[in-house]
Design an enzyme around this catalytic site. Sequence first.
Site, mmCIF file in Angstrom:
data_model
loop_
_atom_site.group_PDB
_atom_site.id
_atom_site.type_symbol
_atom_site.label_atom_id
_atom_site.label_comp_id
_atom_site.label_asym_id
_atom_site.label_seq_id
_atom_site.Cartn_x
_atom_site.Cartn_y
_atom_site.Cartn_z
ATOM 1 N N SER A 30 -22.253 20.344 -22.910
ATOM 2 C CA SER A 30 -21.194 21.354 -22.807
ATOM 3 C C SER A 30 -21.517 22.421 -21.758
ATOM 4 O O SER A 30 -22.651 22.883 -21.649
ATOM 5 C CB SER A 30 -21.008 22.027 -24.161
ATOM 6 N N ASN A 78 -28.184 31.159 -16.676
ATOM 7 C CA ASN A 78 -26.731 31.329 -16.621
ATOM 8 C C ASN A 78 -26.266 32.324 -17.658
ATOM 9 O O ASN A 78 -26.824 32.415 -18.757
ATOM 10 C CB ASN A 78 -26.006 29.976 -16.774
ATOM 11 N N ASN A 137 -21.014 25.419 -31.472
ATOM 12 C CA ASN A 137 -22.000 26.255 -30.788
ATOM 13 C C ASN A 137 -22.204 27.498 -31.636
ATOM 14 O O ASN A 137 -21.303 28.324 -31.746
ATOM 15 C CB ASN A 137 -21.482 26.602 -29.389
ATOM 16 N N CYS A 140 -23.512 32.283 -30.704
ATOM 17 C CA CYS A 140 -22.703 33.459 -30.340
ATOM 18 C C CYS A 140 -22.982 34.599 -31.301
ATOM 19 O O CYS A 140 -23.184 34.375 -32.488
ATOM 20 C CB CYS A 140 -21.213 33.142 -30.459
ATOM 21 N N VAL A 201 -31.431 21.539 -27.693
ATOM 22 C CA VAL A 201 -31.292 22.966 -27.879
ATOM 23 C C VAL A 201 -30.247 23.545 -26.942
ATOM 24 O O VAL A 201 -29.952 22.971 -25.909
ATOM 25 C CB VAL A 201 -32.624 23.702 -27.587
ATOM 26 N N GLY A 253 -32.406 19.378 -23.152
ATOM 27 C CA GLY A 253 -33.209 20.432 -22.545
ATOM 28 C C GLY A 253 -34.020 19.841 -21.412
ATOM 29 O O GLY A 253 -35.029 19.172 -21.643
HETATM 30 C C1 LIG Z 1 -23.798 26.835 -16.831
HETATM 31 C C2 LIG Z 1 -24.025 26.456 -18.250
HETATM 32 C C3 LIG Z 1 -22.996 26.629 -19.177
HETATM 33 C C4 LIG Z 1 -23.181 26.280 -20.515
HETATM 34 N N1 LIG Z 1 -22.150 26.434 -21.415
HETATM 35 C C5 LIG Z 1 -22.309 26.018 -22.694
HETATM 36 C C6 LIG Z 1 -21.219 26.078 -23.622
HETATM 37 O O1 LIG Z 1 -20.089 26.462 -23.283
HETATM 38 N N2 LIG Z 1 -21.445 25.703 -24.920
HETATM 39 C C7 LIG Z 1 -22.678 25.240 -25.322
HETATM 40 O O2 LIG Z 1 -22.831 24.885 -26.494
HETATM 41 N N3 LIG Z 1 -23.714 25.129 -24.454
HETATM 42 C C8 LIG Z 1 -23.564 25.514 -23.158
HETATM 43 N N4 LIG Z 1 -24.597 25.387 -22.270
HETATM 44 C C9 LIG Z 1 -25.903 24.853 -22.738
HETATM 45 C C10 LIG Z 1 -26.065 23.373 -22.375
HETATM 46 O O3 LIG Z 1 -25.046 22.590 -22.985
HETATM 47 C C11 LIG Z 1 -27.452 22.848 -22.827
HETATM 48 O O4 LIG Z 1 -27.587 23.063 -24.209
HETATM 49 C C12 LIG Z 1 -28.607 23.570 -22.127
HETATM 50 O O5 LIG Z 1 -28.278 23.863 -20.788
HETATM 51 C C13 LIG Z 1 -29.914 22.759 -22.168
HETATM 52 O O6 LIG Z 1 -29.786 21.514 -21.519
HETATM 53 P P1 LIG Z 1 -30.205 21.285 -19.952
HETATM 54 O O7 LIG Z 1 -31.597 21.823 -19.784
HETATM 55 O O8 LIG Z 1 -30.086 19.816 -19.736
HETATM 56 O O9 LIG Z 1 -29.246 22.071 -19.143
HETATM 57 C C14 LIG Z 1 -24.437 25.739 -20.933
HETATM 58 C C15 LIG Z 1 -25.461 25.557 -19.986
HETATM 59 C C16 LIG Z 1 -25.267 25.898 -18.665
HETATM 60 C C17 LIG Z 1 -26.393 25.661 -17.682
#
Ligand SMILES: Cc1cc2nc3c(=O)[nH]c(=O)nc-3n(C[C@H](O)[C@H](O)[C@H](O)COP(=O)(O)O)c2cc1C
Length: 314
Positions: A30, A78, A137, A140, A201, A253
């Site tokens: 997401s 972010n 999620n 929040c 996570v 992650g």
């Molecule tokens: C730009 C950005 C926006 C994200 N927006 C959401 C979100 O709207 N809802 C959510 O549950 N996680 C959100 N995440 C978290 C990611 O889904 C994921 O849990 C987290 O980035 C770890 O995975 P990764 O290391 O592969 O990025 C966001 C992450 C990034 C980088």
Amino acid sequence: MSPPPNGTRQPDLSIAFAGIQLKNPVIAASGTFGYGIEFEDVVHLDKLGGFVVKGLSKEPMAGNPPPRLYETAAGMLNAIGLQNIGARSFIDEKLPKLRQIKNIVVIANVFGYTREDYEQTIQILNEGEGIAAYELNVSCPNTASGGIQFGSDPRLLDEVVATARHCSPRPLIVKLSPNVTSIAQMAHVAEEAGADAISLVNTFVAMAIDAETRKPRISNVTAGLSGPAIKPIALRMVYDVSKAVKIPVIGMGGISTAVDVIEYVLAGATAVQIGTASYWDPCATEKIVDELQEWCAEHKVERIASLTGGIVLE
Ligand SMILES: Cc1cc2nc3c(=O)[nH]c(=O)nc-3n(C[C@H](O)[C@H](O)[C@H](O)COP(=O)(O)O)c2cc1C
């Protein structure tokens, strides 16, 4: 990827969780894959196990002012602020387009600032067809409880998951925050409250400062850290959680290769999600599916599902 020689069977990458069948364990995370439809031209969406759309709230949200993204050593900060078009527009504008694409699995990520927000968002989404599951999620701040995160207080987590369970006819995945003392305890609370699966996570609360200007790199000051920098910690958390609950675990992650996926599966994950890697290479999810097929063939793994929890400890 080249086809296998005659008579050689392709490894079976299919997995199942919470009653959902996926052709492989690779799911786009997401917030890093838009509403899926925006990636249609760069990724064969039907090649992925599935994708989770941007977090949806009851009303549209504008998000935080820029700068909202900053690249760090082996990671990304972010603070997008959960910008989204709102559940109703998703149903009206995005879902009909997604429903025209065959053979895809769409998971809707849901968030809110009160229990009622979650409830009302899910009720709106219940009206749409073609959503395989909800991912809650819980990272929040709960505005009704003075801003403490749902996902960092066991009582609030129990309440919000029970509420979502009550109004959701669809499988419920609860996505945990890593910013807690015991993520295994939180996973157990979510399971008891009715979750069908746990994903983890979300990002780690972090920050960066520009030494020259002395200002924070992100306008929100603090932000969420993701990417390879968090992988070892997230992997440990997936390992802990998979031992603490009976329901399936979806790990994420810092995954950017098929070997990363295998590590998460060995730690106990049934499926994985890919987030930040899609920022660096929009085709990352699809490439990882190909790599995974090759890795399993090379290692004579006939069924990837047989590797879940297969870490060798002795
Ligand atoms: C730009 C950005 C926006 C994200 N927006 C959401 C979100 O709207 N809802 C959510 O549950 N996680 C959100 N995440 C978290 C990611 O889904 C994921 O849990 C987290 O980035 C770890 O995975 P990764 O290391 O592969 O990025 C966001 C992450 C990034 C980088």
